[in-house]
Design an enzyme around this catalytic site. Structure first.
Site, mmCIF file in Angstrom:
data_model
loop_
_atom_site.group_PDB
_atom_site.id
_atom_site.type_symbol
_atom_site.label_atom_id
_atom_site.label_comp_id
_atom_site.label_asym_id
_atom_site.label_seq_id
_atom_site.Cartn_x
_atom_site.Cartn_y
_atom_site.Cartn_z
ATOM 1 N N VAL B 217 37.259 28.921 51.770
ATOM 2 C CA VAL B 217 36.359 29.933 51.462
ATOM 3 C C VAL B 217 37.256 31.101 51.570
ATOM 4 C CG1 VAL B 217 34.179 29.171 52.344
ATOM 5 C CG2 VAL B 217 35.772 29.888 54.018
ATOM 6 N N ALA B 218 38.237 30.781 51.393
ATOM 7 C CA ALA B 218 39.520 32.096 51.304
ATOM 8 C C ALA B 218 39.565 32.726 49.627
ATOM 9 C CB ALA B 218 40.700 31.619 51.801
ATOM 10 N N ARG B 219 40.599 32.212 49.107
ATOM 11 C CA ARG B 219 40.718 32.700 47.881
ATOM 12 C C ARG B 219 41.034 31.408 47.059
ATOM 13 N NH1 ARG B 219 37.780 36.672 48.193
ATOM 14 N NH2 ARG B 219 38.128 38.699 47.720
ATOM 15 N N ASP B 242 34.583 26.909 47.639
ATOM 16 C CA ASP B 242 33.776 28.190 47.314
ATOM 17 C C ASP B 242 34.429 28.783 46.342
ATOM 18 O OD1 ASP B 242 31.214 29.332 47.226
ATOM 19 O OD2 ASP B 242 32.182 30.771 48.309
ATOM 20 N N GLU B 247 39.013 31.696 38.456
ATOM 21 C CA GLU B 247 37.621 31.980 38.592
ATOM 22 C C GLU B 247 37.172 32.808 37.332
ATOM 23 O OE1 GLU B 247 36.149 33.433 42.226
ATOM 24 O OE2 GLU B 247 36.934 31.874 43.330
ATOM 25 N N HIS B 266 31.711 30.536 44.139
ATOM 26 C CA HIS B 266 32.245 31.947 45.131
ATOM 27 C C HIS B 266 30.836 32.484 45.266
ATOM 28 C CE1 HIS B 266 35.560 35.049 45.419
ATOM 29 N NE2 HIS B 266 34.454 35.081 46.631
ATOM 30 N N VAL B 267 30.064 31.947 46.203
ATOM 31 C CA VAL B 267 28.889 32.634 46.832
ATOM 32 C C VAL B 267 28.842 32.641 48.191
ATOM 33 C CG1 VAL B 267 27.388 31.790 44.682
ATOM 34 C CG2 VAL B 267 27.812 30.084 46.452
#
Lengths: 303, 303
Positions: B217-219, B242, B247, B266-267
């Protein structure tokens, strides 16, 4: 004295070297050696089939089931035989599933899984558990375990049980009419009894506010399935169900296809966390049984 | 002094009746009135496009972004302009998503959603979060919020950050080699910096034990995507992402189709919890700006 256990607990034999323990391979319905059973452990999730042969065990004294709910076996227990449930064993896994379904439903995991299947990156905004009002209906040991898990999520939790009490604050069933409209999320974890059967009926569902979520990790029959189908069809609320009425849910049920319904097939308690905790309970209760001590988790009257 | 905010924060105008606030409708790339901006708030998730026109704002003093990570805007900030991030604003939603992905992945929600699509009731046993060792890599404010949420789940949590410290116990990046093999679940929530880019490489993934789960959930770029694809293809570990690199994740990426990979687009931070918390930060920082007080969340050097 003979203890009969399902195959998955075969190594209990090592804990009790002097005790006659019969290990029953799963799938074998009857074995004449079972007739001598005095302490019987039906396999987990074996339901009615697991207790079908109790009448063939004339020396039977104790039935130790591995689920928390006793609704589907209770009337099969012969008079004079003690029934023990697995209260506590499923707390971790079932409470975890309640929170899993809550989060997955709120955060659109079903939708995103469908998009994944189409290899589509399509971000959509969903609702957080943070800032929500959660009503936990059924404040027994699993209800408390659900609360423990929800505590870190910045949500407000309201507890409800059959009988209200003051420390900690638990509201009674008789206060539900006022509590339901205030809840963003309602989690059901009551036992199935005459009082709770069909508790979530048309009236209950009508009182839930638009956009609210119903999570059922109790028993399917706590919810009136037809009323739920009608309400979900309006799109007004959402549901996440680990249990349904009937089970298995027939492939023709409209619930399967509803966008606002997430379904898992009664897997709340069935994880690796179960095995360790069930073995602890069996070890303790068999030990107490052999020593003539009062058993743990005896079912008497309402539970 | 002119504050320019995206449309979704239009009602900040009511908090600051005497301040010139320009509300910029989303999707409009440039408006000549923006040239006078001194305090600029690019829209949430607008990425590079959101900071594309800073050179046309000669009076610009502050850029207040609405994400926690500044990696994709930092080099677009003109010299002398103060950059503030939204540290804290996404803690609740992003930490919640980390736990959601962890639970959904462990408890088979992806698999059960697929079964739901086929109207199939097929119970399978999965793993619990209870009893697991969880390694949280990145112990900033979101890392702490993840820990807060995990606390109720009967899991063991180990914290890792760039620099280790003793109270509370946080291990340093230099200790990862020994910590990775002990972890059942690894959650990534480090900022993307030169040090963390590609941190999860072939070597890192090889050290994860069989059956372990990686949650990002970082990058996306904290993970070497090709190394992850190769490792997931062996079926040895699972992942829940995520964020991805790049992206949006191209529809041709093999990650989409892997049974042991769960993907959300990415939500993590994008929920209704965001709006309330972002508005609080904007209100506080605009207020401090108008009064000449030091701003909150100023990015200086490493963050």
């Amino acid at each position: 004295m003979q203890v009969t256990v399902p195959e998955r607990f075969a190594h209990l034999v090592e804990h009790f070297p002097k005790l006659p323990i019969l290990v029953q391979p799963s799938g074998r319905p009857w074995d004449d050696r079972m007739a001598k059973t005095t302490f019987f452990v039906p396999d987990y999730m074996s339901g009615r089939a697991g207790v079908a042969n109790l009448a063939k065990m004339p020396a039977l004294e104790v039935v130790q089931i591995l689920s928390a709910g006793v609704d589907n076996v209770r009337d099969a227990i012969p008079n004079g035989v003690t029934l023990c449930n697995a209260k506590g064993v499923h707390d971790a896994a079932t409470a975890e599933m309640a929170v899993t379904l809550t989060l997955a439903s709120l955060r659109g995991l079903g939708r995103f899984r469908d998009l994944q299947r189409e290899a589509r990156w399509d971000n959509q905004s969903f609702s957080s558990l943070a800032d929500r009002n959660v009503l936990v209906i059924g404040y027994g040991s699993i209800g408390a375990a659900i609360e423990q898990r929800l505590n870190g999520f910045e949500a407000q939790i309201t507890r409800v049980a059959r009988v209200g009490r003051v420390t900690p604050v638990v509201y009674g069933f008789d206060e539900l009419d006022e509590l339901i409209p205030k809840a963003d999320i309602i989690i059901l974890i009551v036992p199935l009894t005459q009082q709770t059967k069909g508790m979530v009926n048309e009236h209950f569902l009508e009182r839930m506010h638009d956009g609210a979520l119903l999570v059922n990790v109790a028993r399917g029959a706590v919810v009136d399935t037809q009323a739920l189908i009608r309400t979900l069809a309006t799109g007004r609320i959402a549901a996440a169900l680990d249990v349904t009425d009937p089970e298995p849910l027939p492939s023709t049920s409209p619930l399967w296809q509803m966008e606002n319904c997430l379904i898992t097939p009664h897997v709340g308690g069935d994880t690796d966390a179960f095995h360790r905790r069930a073995e602890q309970l069996l070890t303790r209760n068999i030990d107490r049984y052999t020593k003539g001590l009062p058993l743990l988790n005896v079912i008497n009257g309402e539970y």
